[in-house]
Design an enzyme around this catalytic site. Sequence first.
Site, PDB file in Angstrom:
ATOM      1  N   MET A   1      39.030  19.111   7.165  1.00 18.13           N
ATOM      2  CA  MET A   1      39.301  19.034   5.726  1.00 18.13           C
ATOM      3  C   MET A   1      40.006  20.295   5.262  1.00 18.13           C
ATOM      4  O   MET A   1      39.642  21.407   5.650  1.00 18.13           O
ATOM      5  CB  MET A   1      38.006  18.848   4.968  1.00 18.13           C
ATOM      6  CG  MET A   1      37.468  17.477   5.212  1.00 18.13           C
ATOM      7  SD  MET A   1      36.283  17.017   3.997  1.00 18.13           S
ATOM      8  CE  MET A   1      35.995  15.346   4.523  1.00 18.13           C
ATOM      9  N   SER A   2      41.028  20.107   4.438  1.00 16.09           N
ATOM     10  CA  SER A   2      41.794  21.223   3.917  1.00 16.09           C
ATOM     11  C   SER A   2      42.414  20.779   2.597  1.00 16.09           C
ATOM     12  O   SER A   2      42.777  19.606   2.432  1.00 16.09           O
ATOM     13  CB  SER A   2      42.913  21.576   4.907  1.00 16.09           C
ATOM     14  OG  SER A   2      43.928  22.298   4.243  1.00 16.09           O
ATOM     15  N   SER A   3      42.547  21.721   1.676  1.00 19.20           N
ATOM     16  CA  SER A   3      43.166  21.390   0.382  1.00 19.20           C
ATOM     17  C   SER A   3      44.599  20.946   0.582  1.00 19.20           C
ATOM     18  O   SER A   3      45.155  20.217  -0.234  1.00 19.20           O
ATOM     19  CB  SER A   3      43.132  22.615  -0.528  1.00 19.20           C
ATOM     20  OG  SER A   3      41.816  23.056  -0.655  1.00 19.20           O
TER      21      SER A   3
ATOM     22  N   HIS B   1      34.193  22.366   0.776  1.00 18.48           N
ATOM     23  CA  HIS B   1      33.769  23.297  -0.277  1.00 18.48           C
ATOM     24  C   HIS B   1      32.396  22.880  -0.820  1.00 18.48           C
ATOM     25  O   HIS B   1      31.531  23.725  -1.043  1.00 18.48           O
ATOM     26  CB  HIS B   1      34.751  23.271  -1.451  1.00 18.48           C
ATOM     27  CG  HIS B   1      36.129  23.748  -1.119  1.00 18.48           C
ATOM     28  ND1 HIS B   1      37.230  22.917  -1.155  1.00 18.48           N
ATOM     29  CD2 HIS B   1      36.594  24.976  -0.755  1.00 18.48           C
ATOM     30  CE1 HIS B   1      38.314  23.602  -0.842  1.00 18.48           C
ATOM     31  NE2 HIS B   1      37.965  24.846  -0.578  1.00 18.48           N
TER      32      HIS B   1
END
Length: 281
Positions: free
Chosen positions: A184-186, A37
């Site tokens: 990457m991931s929440s 992000h």
Amino acid sequence: MKVFTTKRTLVTYLSAFKSANKKIGFVATMGALHRGHLSLIKQSKQQTDLTVCSIFVNPTQFNDPADLEKYPRPIEQDKLLLESAACDMLFLPAVDEMYVQGESWHIDLGDLDRIWEGAHRPGHYQGVTQIVKKLFDIIKPDFAFFGQKDFQQCMVIQRMVDKLNMPILLKIGDTLREPDGLAMSSRNVRLSAQGHHHALILSKVLFMVQHEFEQGLAVGALKNKALEMLNHAEGVELEYFAICDTATLNEVKADQRPDGPLVAIVAAWVEGVRLIDNVLL
Ligand code: PAF
């Protein structure tokens, strides 16, 4: 960083920038921010005059209530990260600021609503387009930045922008990865150290496919090799793996080797967490 929780205050504030012909960049998120992000915020800062980020865990795009409930919401940490990235504005609305009860929405997304993520998460892209349309209408950005990790989502939003003639240019940022390769991931925060380790097979397979495709291996053989690895991986429950045309997301047939760019996509469950990833070939 200015924080807005209502549409009215945000629109009023943005109108001064619009009148001054400033370029507005927008990064839509559901929070639990990570470097992926922040890299989109950075790109927006470089390419526009004012960067707006939204954090809104959008209920209409969750087809599983448990997933919605478990979605991480570290809002104070997110604010600090946005401050550190020098984001100009944060839009942080409550659910009733964005939706009235019983609202319905439908946009024809063609096959994109029926294949891969569309098939496995019915209604998901209707929810995504519904909220993104609302956010675009409020913020009216010149540029909107999305991550390539959600490849099909980028296509879906582009389709909506085209269909509704929205004067917004979409910019797609590269997938950011952990040093060990995991995209990457929440949702990664929900993985234990062992789960994280098991999840590495996804990127490992995708990088193998990318490498072997460059060496000239046929699509059918590549798919078999990838499936073999994924189906035998410990702690991983595969939903799909496919090699597709980037323009349509239609799967490439085993004996085809098209000229156009291809994308290898994967979705799998690890420790009850649904993970997706992709690489361009
Ligand atoms: O990619 C996401 O985080 C969400 O789908 C989005 C685009 C913010 C819409 O809720």
